[in-house]
Structures are given as structure tokens and as C-alpha cells.
Design a protein around this motif. Structure first.
Motif, PDB file in Angstrom:
ATOM      1  N   LEU A   1      -8.757  -1.572   0.650  1.00 31.38           N
ATOM      2  CA  LEU A   1      -7.481  -1.195   0.035  1.00 31.38           C
ATOM      3  C   LEU A   1      -7.151  -2.111  -1.143  1.00 31.38           C
ATOM      4  O   LEU A   1      -6.639  -1.665  -2.167  1.00 31.38           O
TER       5      LEU A   1
ATOM      6  N   LEU B   1      -5.247   3.687   4.494  1.00 31.10           N
ATOM      7  CA  LEU B   1      -3.975   3.130   4.928  1.00 31.10           C
ATOM      8  C   LEU B   1      -3.727   3.441   6.407  1.00 31.10           C
ATOM      9  O   LEU B   1      -3.326   2.568   7.184  1.00 31.10           O
TER      10      LEU B   1
ATOM     11  N   THR C   1      -5.916  -1.090  -5.052  1.00 32.41           N
ATOM     12  CA  THR C   1      -4.468  -1.211  -5.247  1.00 32.41           C
ATOM     13  C   THR C   1      -4.212  -2.007  -6.525  1.00 32.41           C
ATOM     14  O   THR C   1      -4.958  -2.943  -6.828  1.00 32.41           O
TER      15      THR C   1
ATOM     16  N   CYS D   1       0.831  -1.206   0.000  1.00 33.20           N
ATOM     17  CA  CYS D   1       0.000   0.000   0.000  1.00 33.20           C
ATOM     18  C   CYS D   1       0.873   1.266   0.000  1.00 33.20           C
ATOM     19  O   CYS D   1       0.546   2.252  -0.673  1.00 33.20           O
TER      20      CYS D   1
END
Ligand code: ADP
Ligand code: MG
Length: 766
Positions: free
Chosen positions: A745, A697, A749, A660
Motif C-alpha cells: 500500500l 486495504l 499511496t 489509505c
């Protein structure tokens, strides 16, 4: 069903004892019958029992059929015993196996010798007592067939006492305080009712002897001992009831057929998922765009690679006498099922252990990983083990089979209502018997029965019970009904059409189906509870009937009154509607049915006063046994989730955060570069995007920090009960929170950068 590759046609099972075949053909693997169509019926019972199960049928028109060539080849079954044992020894042993007579100690040395000869011909150099400790799987300790004679010459030897009893060092098996370490020994004892078998290895074979495992004080340290005890108790109670109904039989044995569900994933992907490898389930992973919404997998054609694996696994199982019968795709992608033909419950339990073991082993040979976990993937169906359950008498009659005469139906209704009574009275204990960390995630989610136990009977039977209860003659609802004069028992036609897939305990024509059993668990403990509860229900009903019969000559009348009272008393356990609905939750609460959502809460029932009284009364467990099992179970539960929490922390900190940060950095760089060359209004949008990503994050970092603190705190908790309860609520809750953010996430991503194979790869790559 015709299996084109092996040329074997599977035909309906038939109850043993009613052999419809005409011609008997001698064969090395048992009795083979051929009917007038030239179809061979293989009685594959091995040394188990005459009564049970059915047959695998091979159609001679497809001569490449190989099941007959290998079936039971690696079991010391009836054919092998007949060949290897003196006639009197063979007959005496059959008495033990078939009629439960105590084993004659004088025959044991001859049995051991015959078994050894047979095993050595098949390449065995070692033997082991094969048993089921209180952990999830089976255990074995191998010993060579080696001894020295008086002149110190080596010789191959296997004595009677080695067959009967073994002494593994029990100190490392969980005993929950039942054995203090200074008396850490336990012993295993041969169970003659389950045939010994050969476990083949690449460099030699081992003779495995199914055994029970006891402490030196006789306390059961395994799962087989309580099962055998409960089966005995049930048999006694059922024989007593049958006698009251005017039928004599020597024994009643529960039959079980367990449909084993499992997932398969590609071995290479599996190796890149530490959560699957260590915990058996995905602890992280965003839902794929296509899940099982289309439900296009169920009963679809089996992919060739999978079919190859299944055929290979079945061959291994046939050699061990496991009557694997049905294979098909299940509802979820990459989910499959194997169902064997039903057998005596003790044998079915042993065979199911072998099924689980061999499915895994053979899958690995095919570059696949087989998952037995109850909920390997979030948002997609879990795996269970539907346990089909019936009772047969010594003559092979199924007591849950509706009969063709009013009196047979009276008997059928008694046993049906006794089952209702058993489940009704012991609903919470049954829930407790199937509790595990994995099953907690499955029960009540996607197509799985809820944690509330209720019974589904179907429209016809429900109507019949309602009419009986109200004392009115049968209405139109019973398909065929006649006034019999002697009683008001209608003809009951077997009705298989009426299915309710949402019920945890459903009557399906001539058997019950206990559907809440977890896929990875041994069936022994659920069946121990079921058998003991059934014994209790039958005994209570017999007691009432005996009393009533003291005052009346009219047996039918007394039976009908008893039925009426019991139907009324068990009404609350019957539910025909949708078990997945919220209305049922509320309705069940109104009815006072227990709803125990997690293992720590369910397990309390195990040490409840009424449970202790029940098991003690039937000689299944004593108080110490129950406490130790409670402790083992809770400890296992806590440990399993602790490991899962540690895995989540590691995955996030060691893999995901790095990916991340890289993604964030590239995005930030890109925006910075853009800012150099332009003052475009897009900059603001992209900065906002980066900001959202960064916020996720940061959330992940915060949440994983919280999870770690919580894990450490719970680990320090000295009280096991509190530890269990905090694990099931706080720790699992914190893991879920981390997952939510990590999954969000993942969706934002670059997939090439994400360190774990995605759900899409795991579930849709063949
Ligand atoms: P389903 O439609 O649920 O797959 P099946 O009739 O195919 O139902 O049976 C599934 C399982 O039930 C099999 O393992 C089968 O051997 C078992 N079974 C069938 N009859 C009985 C019975 N009388 N007692 C116990 N198990 C049974
Ligand atoms: Mg079924």
C-alpha cells in the motif's frame, strides 16, 4: 592512518611486553615512549595489565594530537593510583589487578580514600557501583560522598566497605525466580580488575566502580560474574596444557576486540517513527528503489556530519580509557563501525558497554539517533559485533600466533585444535549464547553468518591439518615446509589474505573472529561460553596427553598423535565454503551440525543436561542460575515481540488505515468525476486500479484483525516454552503478513500522505 583533524596518526598495535620504543618520557597519563622517529607510544593500559593490548601512537609531526591529552583522564588508572595511593598499597593492588592475587583487606580503606580524593578533584560528588544486570544494559545507583562526624558535622567520606560492597535494591532487576520477593536483596562487589571511572554530567560528576552483582546466596545476578569465573577456569586449563608442553606461565587471559556496528538516522525522522523509537527497528516500510545493491557505501568517505559525531564520541571514550581505534562506513547505507584495540576480555566487555552507551548519548547531542538493533531495516544488512578473540599468557605471548620454531608451532596447533574442539563440541551452546529476537532476524540474512556454527581456517591451515591428520609429509600446499626430523610440524606463515566473510567463526591470522555476536548484546555471555568450552577442550586434551606421557618418553610424538586424533574428531566443524549457500544448509544437516533458527529453540540448550554439567564442573553457573537465566531470556524475548506486535497494530490502525482511506476516497472521487464527463475506456482501467487498491486495504484490515486475535491468544498461554515457540512462529508470521500488505500500500499511496518517513528518507538523507 592519519586523522587530519586531530593530527593523530594511528599506527599498528604492538604487543605489550615487546616495547620497541627507545626513550621513556614521563607523563601524567601513564608511560609514554618515543622511538627514534619522535613518535610517541602511549601505553594506555591504565591499571589493567602489563600484558595485554597494544598502543595508540601519536606522530609528533602533527602536534595538535590530542589523544594523549585526554586518554584515560577520567579513569583511576595506574598513573592516578601511583599518585594517590601509598607505595605499598599501590603495589599490593597491582598484584591483584595484574596477577589476579586476592585483594588484601587491609589496603581497601586507603584505596577508597585515594579514589575519593581523585574523583573529587574531578568534580565528583557521588559514587556508584556500576554493574551489568541480566537486562541489556548497565545499572547504577548513586550515593553521595556524605557522612556526619560525631558532632553531626557533614563530611565527605568514602569508606573501604563502601568501595567493596554496595546494596542496590535488587527487587526490580530480573532474577528469573532466583530471589523470592521477601529476600529481594542482592549486593554488588567491586571488581578491581576494571578501573573505576568518572562519568561526567552537565552539573557534576559521578565515580563509577565496576562491580559484580550477586544474590545473598552468591548466585550471579549479572553478566560479569560468570565471565570472570569462566576466565579463571580457562586460565587454569591453559596453564595446565602449557606445562605439559614444557612452558611455565602463571596465567592465561582471553583478549577481545569487538567491532561495533551501528546505524545512524536523522533525529527528526526518528521521532516520526514510533517503531524505531520503541522497538529499535522498522516494523513496516517498503524497500527503496535504491538499497545497498550498489555497495557504494562501504569504506566510502564519511559524511562530515557523521565524522563530527564520531570524533566527539571518540573523545568521550578516550577520556574513559576506551582505546577506540578504527572508524569506517559499513556496507549498508547509514551503517558505520567503531573498533577498539583489543584488551583483556573483562575490560573489553566493560568498555563495549561504554561504547554503546556513549555512541547513543553523543549521537543524540548531534541530532542523530543511533540504532544498535541487529536488523533495523528489512532487506538491508544487519548489525553485528565481530568478536576478535585470542589468548595471551602472562608474558604477553598470543597463543594463537603461529610460531617461528617447530616447538612453538606444536603449541600453536594444540591451541588451534583445542579451539576447534571447543566450538565443535559446544556449537549449539555458542549459538544459544548469541540468541536474541534481534539476532534471529539477522542470522542467515543479508551478509550475516547463518545460525549454523562452523569454523573457517583458510587454505593454508586447512592443508596443514589435513596433512597432519593423514600422517603424510607436507605437500606443496604449505607455503614453506621442512622436514624437521623431530616432528612433522611445518613452518606456518601467518596468512591474513585468506578471508571468508560468510563464516560465523573464522581464524584470521592470529585470532579467531566470532562474527555471529549481535550488535546490541553485551559480549560477556558469548565469551563466558567460549572460555568455558575452551577450558573443557583443553582439559580433555591435557588428560589424554598426560595418559599418553605415562607410556612414552617421546613428547613430540605423543602431541602429534593427540593432534591427529583431535583433527579427525573435529573435521565436521570446519567449513571453507560459502556459508550463505543452500548447499551448506544441506551439507551441515548431513554432518549433523545443529541449526537452531530462533531464540526459543536455541535457548533450550541453556538448560540441557550437558550444559548444566559443563557449567557446574567449571563453577560458572549452577542449575538454578541456568534455569533463571533461561526464564529471563525467554520472557524478554516474548515481551519484546509482544511490544512489536502492539506497535504494528497501532501504526496500522491509527495512522496507516486513515491515510489509505483518504487515498482511496480521492481516487474514487476522481474516477466518479471523470465518469460524469466522459465514457472513456480509461474509466475501466482506473476502476480496476481502484479495485486493486481497495482489495489491499481490505486485506490489511483482515490481517491486522488476525494479528490482534493471535496476540491476545498467545498472551493467555500459561506455558512459557509454548508461548515462546508460538511467538517465534505464529506471531512473527502474522506481523510479517501485515507488513507485506502495508508495504504494498505504501508504494501505491501518495508519499505526502503516508504517515511514516520512508526507507528512502531514513537511509539516503544526510
Ligand atoms: P578487520 O580487518 O576484521 O577489521 P583488524 O585486524 O583490524 O581486523 O582487527 C579488528 C579487531 O580485532 C580490532 O578490535 C583489533 O583490536 C582486534 N584484534 C587484533 N588482534 C587481536 C588479537 N590478537 N586478539 C584479539 N583481538 C584482536
Ligand atoms: Mg574483523
Amino acid at each position: 592512518m592519519l586523522d587530519k583533524e586531530s593530527g593523530v596518526r594511528y599506527v599498528k598495535t604492538f604487543p605489550a611486553g615487546k616495547k620497541s620504543a627507545r626513550h621513556r618520557i614521563p607523563s601524567p597519563f601513564g608511560e609514554v615512549f618515543a622511538d627514534r622517529f619522535g613518535t610517541c607510544l602511549l601505553s594506555f593500559l591504565g591499571p589493567t595489565s602489563r600484558r595485554c593490548t597494544g598502543a595508540i601512537v601519536m606522530d609528533k609531526r602533527h602536534p595538535s594530537g590530542t589523544i594523549l591529552d585526554i586518554f584515560g583522564k577520567n579513569t583511576f588508572n595506574r598513573g592516578a593510583m601511583r599518585e594517590k595511593l601509598p607505595k605499598t598499597v599501590f603495589e599490593s593492588l597491582l598484584g591483584t589487578i595484574e596477577r589476579g592475587e586476592p585483594i588484601d583487606p587491609d589496603i581497601v580503606p586507603a584505596v577508597a580514600h585515594g579514589m575519593k580524593e581523585w574523583a573529587m578533584e574531578r568534580g565528583a560528588t557521588h559514587y556508584c557501583h556500576w554493574f551489568q544486570p541480566m537486562t541489556g544494559s548497565t545499572a547504577e545507583k548513586h550515593d553521595a560522598f556524605l557522612a556526619f562526624d560525631s558532632e553531626q558535622n557533614p563530611m565527605e567520606r568514602f569508606s573501604g566497605s563502601q568501595l567493596i560492597q554496595g546494596e542496590p535494591d535488587a527487587s526490580s532487576f530480573p532474577s528469573g525466580g532466583m530471589r523470592t520477593t521477601f529476600e529481594a536483596r542482592g549486593y554488588t562487589a567491586w571488581d578491581p580488575s576494571s578501573p573505576a571511572f568518572i562519568m561526567e554530567g552537565p552539573h557534576g560528576a559521578t565515580l563509577c566502580i565496576p562491580s559484580i552483582f550477586l544474590s545473598y546466596h552468591g548466585g550471579p545476578l549479572d553478566k560479569k560474574t560468570p565471565l570472570l569465573r569462566s576466565v579463571e577456569a580457562l586460565s587454569k586449563a591453559a596453564v595446565r596444557m602449557l606445562r605439559l608442553l614444557g612452558r611455565e606461565t602463571s596465567r592465561v587471559v582471553p583478549q577481545a576486540g569487538c567491532e561495533q556496528e551501528y546505524f545512524l538516522v536523522d533525529g527528526k525522522l526518528y521521532e516520526r517513527r514510533p517503531d524505531l523509537m520503541v522497538a529499535g527497528r522498522t516494523l513496516l516500510g517498503a524497500a527503496p528503489p535504491k538499497g545497498q545493491q550498489m555497495e557504494d557505501h562501504y569504506f566510502g568517505s564519511i559524511p562530515p556530519r557523521i565524522l563530527h559525531f564520531m570524533q566527539d564520541a571518540e573523545r568521550e571514550l578516550y577520556k574513559l580509557g576506551v582505546p577506540a581505534k578504527t572508524r569506517h562506513n559499513e556496507v549498508a547505507p547509514h551503517q558505520f563501525e567503531l573498533a577498539p584495540i583489543y584488551e583483556d576480555v573483562n575490560l573489553a566487555a566493560d568498555h563495549n558497554q561504554l561504547v554503546m552507551e556513549f555512541l547513543k548519548k553523543v549521537a543524540a547531542r548531534h541530532g542523530l539517533a543511533l540504532l544498535l538493533h541487529e536488523k533495523p531495516f528489512a532487506g538491508i544488512n544487519g548489525s553485528g559485533k565481530h568478536n576478535n578473540w585470542s589468548l595471551t599468557d602472562a608474558e604477553g605471548n598470543n597463543l594463537f600466533e603461529p610460531g617461528s620454531t617447530p616447538h612453538e608451532n606444536l603449541q600453536f596447533l594444540i591451541f588451534l585444535v583445542a579451539a576447534l574442539k571447543a566450538v565443535s563440541k559446544r556449537a549449539a551452546l555458542l549459538r544459544c549464547s548469541i540468541a536474541s529476537a534481534g539476532n534471529d532476524l539477522r542470522l542467515g540474512a543479508n551478509e550475516a553468518p547463518p545460525a549454523i556454527i562452523s569454523v573457517f581456517l583458510g587454505e593454508q591451515l586447512s592443508a596443514i591439518l589435513d596433512h597432519l591428520e593423514s600422517g603424510q609429509p607436507n605437500g606443496e600446499t604449505a607455503r614453506e615446509s621442512i622436514d624437521l626430523g623431530i616432528s612433522k610440524i611445518p613452518l606456518i606463515s601467518r596468512d591474513n589474505t585468506d578471508r571468508n566473510r560468510t563464516s560465523p567463526f573464522a581464524f584470521t591470522g592470529n585470532k579467531f573472529e566470532f562474527r555471529a555476536v549481535p550488535s546490541s548484546m553485551s559480549i560477556s555471555i558469548p565469551h563466558t561460553v567460549l572460555a568455558t568450552a575452551m577450558a573443557e577442550a583443553l582439559d580433555e586434551m591435557s588428560g589424554k596427553l598426560e595418559k599418553a606421557l605415562e607410556n612414552t618418553e617421546n613428547r613430540d610424538h605423543a602431541i602429534l598423535s593427540l593432534l591427529r586424533a583431535e583433527i579427525a574428531a573435529t573435521r565436521k566443524i570446519r567449513f571453507e565454503g560459502d556459508n550463505y549457500s543452500d548447499q551448506w544448509l544441506q551439507e551441515a544437516e548431513r554432518r549433523g551440525l545443529p541449526n537452531l533458527p530462533d531464540t526459543p529453540r536455541a535457548m533450550k540448550l541453556w538448560i540441557d543436561g550437558s550444559t548444566k554439567e559443563l557449567f557446574q564442573r567449571y563453577g560458572v553457573f549452577d542449575e538454578t542460575d541456568l534455569h533463571s537465566r533461561y526464564q529471563i531470556k525467554l520472557e524478554q524475548y516474548v515481551k519484546q515481540i509482544e511490544i512489536e506486535a502492539a506497535l504494528v497494530v497501532d501504526l496500522v490502525e491509527q495512522d496507516i488505515l486513515g491515510a489509505c482511506f483518504e487515498q482511496q476516497s480521492r481516487t474514487a472521487q476522481s474516477i466518479a468525476h471523470l465518469a460524469v464527463v466522459t465514457e472513456s475506456p480509461h474509466l475501466a482501467v482506473q476502476k480496476e486500479y481502484l479495485d486493486r487498491y481497495s482489495r489491499l486495504l481490505s486485506d490489511l484490515i483482515t490481517k491486522v484483525g488476525h494479528l490482534k486475535r493471535l496476540r491476545d491468544e498467545i498472551r493467555e498461554e500459561p506455558d512459557l516454552e509454548k508461548k515462546g515457540s508460538r511467538t517465534s512462529t505464529d506471531l512473527l508470521g502474522a506481523m510479517e503478513e501485515v507488513r507485506k500488505t502495508a508495504d504494498a500500500l505504501e508504494l501505491q499511496t501518495d508519499s505526502k500522505r503516508w504517515p511514516l518517513p520512508s526507507y528512502l528518507e531514513l537511509l539516503f538523507q544526510h
